[in-house]
Design an enzyme around this catalytic site. Structure first.
Site, mmCIF file in Angstrom:
data_model
loop_
_atom_site.group_PDB
_atom_site.id
_atom_site.type_symbol
_atom_site.label_atom_id
_atom_site.label_comp_id
_atom_site.label_asym_id
_atom_site.label_seq_id
_atom_site.Cartn_x
_atom_site.Cartn_y
_atom_site.Cartn_z
ATOM 1 N N ASP A 82 0.834 -1.202 0.000
ATOM 2 C CA ASP A 82 0.000 0.000 0.000
ATOM 3 C C ASP A 82 0.872 1.256 0.000
ATOM 4 O OD1 ASP A 82 -2.404 1.452 0.150
ATOM 5 O OD2 ASP A 82 -2.341 1.494 2.341
ATOM 6 N N GLU A 134 -2.841 5.921 -8.176
ATOM 7 C CA GLU A 134 -3.719 6.941 -7.599
ATOM 8 C C GLU A 134 -3.636 8.217 -8.420
ATOM 9 O OE1 GLU A 134 -4.170 9.564 -3.492
ATOM 10 O OE2 GLU A 134 -3.617 7.455 -3.327
#
Length: 294
Positions: A82, A134
């Site tokens: 992550d 992202e």
């Protein structure tokens, strides 16, 4: 079974549900989360952020633990890095057998985000590993981030970004933030923007900052096209609360009893979350070829 995150999220995208991605920092959290997923016949994503992996030895130690537990599970489990930001972190995770890596270059310029993401995608795909990226910026809740329109994901730019990078899932900014919100605050999400993003991209979308977002927001986000919800802060708090409750019940509780309490607390938390996201009863062992219970 240990699988790529892409295989989990492609099915979630096709069938309109979301999968919990829980940040875990020890074996007890991992065991509790996967046990919950097995009992609910749900896929699950186990992930660790760079901020939680405070040195590379920790990454090397915990990855085999997750992989061994995942391989024995009778539901799909993905292991995700992550918020990887550095090339060396991405490469180390890929070499350690993570089945997905996230490259977060969202705080950089659009051009640099595209460049770094495309590089990671090329390397990861060559190893059979999927990639989350992202676009837009999911900030920090305690700093008041995530509440301004200029941080939100631009729809037209998102289409271009996916085409240029080839990422498998996209984390979008629609009003949530990482960490713990001020007491009593519930974020207001831009569901219209989410609908536009889903219609334009038709791919797995990720919501970061699930902690404190509120059950109604989460259900609406899933209905609007979110397929992965990241949860860290709330999960850590649940484990902590379970240990404190055990100590209050028995001040002489030993370390093993506290570990067991943390695992049970996380398991109950994940089971509830699975039902909010609608991933329960999506998979049984007999359906291992399709990855779902149709």
């Amino acid at each position: 079974m240990l699988v790529t995150m892409k295989s989990i999220l492609d099915h979630a995208n096709k069938h309109n549900y979301a999968v919990m991605a829980i940040n875990c920092i020890n074996m007890e959290m991992v065991r509790g989360a996967i046990a919950a997923a097995e009992e609910e016949h749900s896929p699950i994503i186990i992930q660790m952020g760079i901020g939680q992996i405070n040195n590379h030895a920790h990454m090397e130690d915990i990855a085999p633990i997750v992989q061994n537990i995942a391989r024995r599970a009778n539901v799909p489990v993905a292991l995700n890095l992550d918020h990887g930001g550095k090339w060396e972190d991405e490469v180390r995770a890929m070499k350690l057998g993570y089945t997905n890596v996230m490259i977060d270059a969202s705080a950089l310029s659009y051009e640099e985000n595209v460049s770094r993401t495309a590089l990671v995608v090329t390397a990861a795909h060559a190893m059979g590993i999927s990639v989350e990226a992202e676009l837009g910026h999911v900030g920090q809740a305690d700093a008041g981030d995530g509440r301004t329109d200029d941080m939100y994901t631009n729809v037209e730019q998102a289409v271009e970004f996916v085409q240029e990078t080839g990422c498998d899932a996209l984390a979008v900014a629609i009003g949530t933030a990482h960490g713990q919100y001020p007491e009593g605050y519930v974020p207001k999400l831009d569901f219209d923007r989410l609908a536009e993003l889903k219609a334009a991209l038709q791919m797995p979308l990720v919501l970061h900052g699930g902690s404190g977002a509120g059950e109604e927001n989460l259900r609406r986000a899933v209905a609007g096209g979110i397929n992965k919800v990241n949860v860290a802060t709330d999960a850590f708090q649940v484990a902590k609360d379970a240990v404190l409750a055990k100590l209050e019940e028995n001040p002489k509780a030993n370390y093993m009893q506290m570990e067991m309490a943390a695992e049970a607390g996380v398991k109950a938390f994940v089971k509830d979350y699975i039902h909010v996201l609608g991933s329960n009863d999506r998979y049984t062992f007999e359906d291992k070829d399709t990855g779902s219970k149709e």
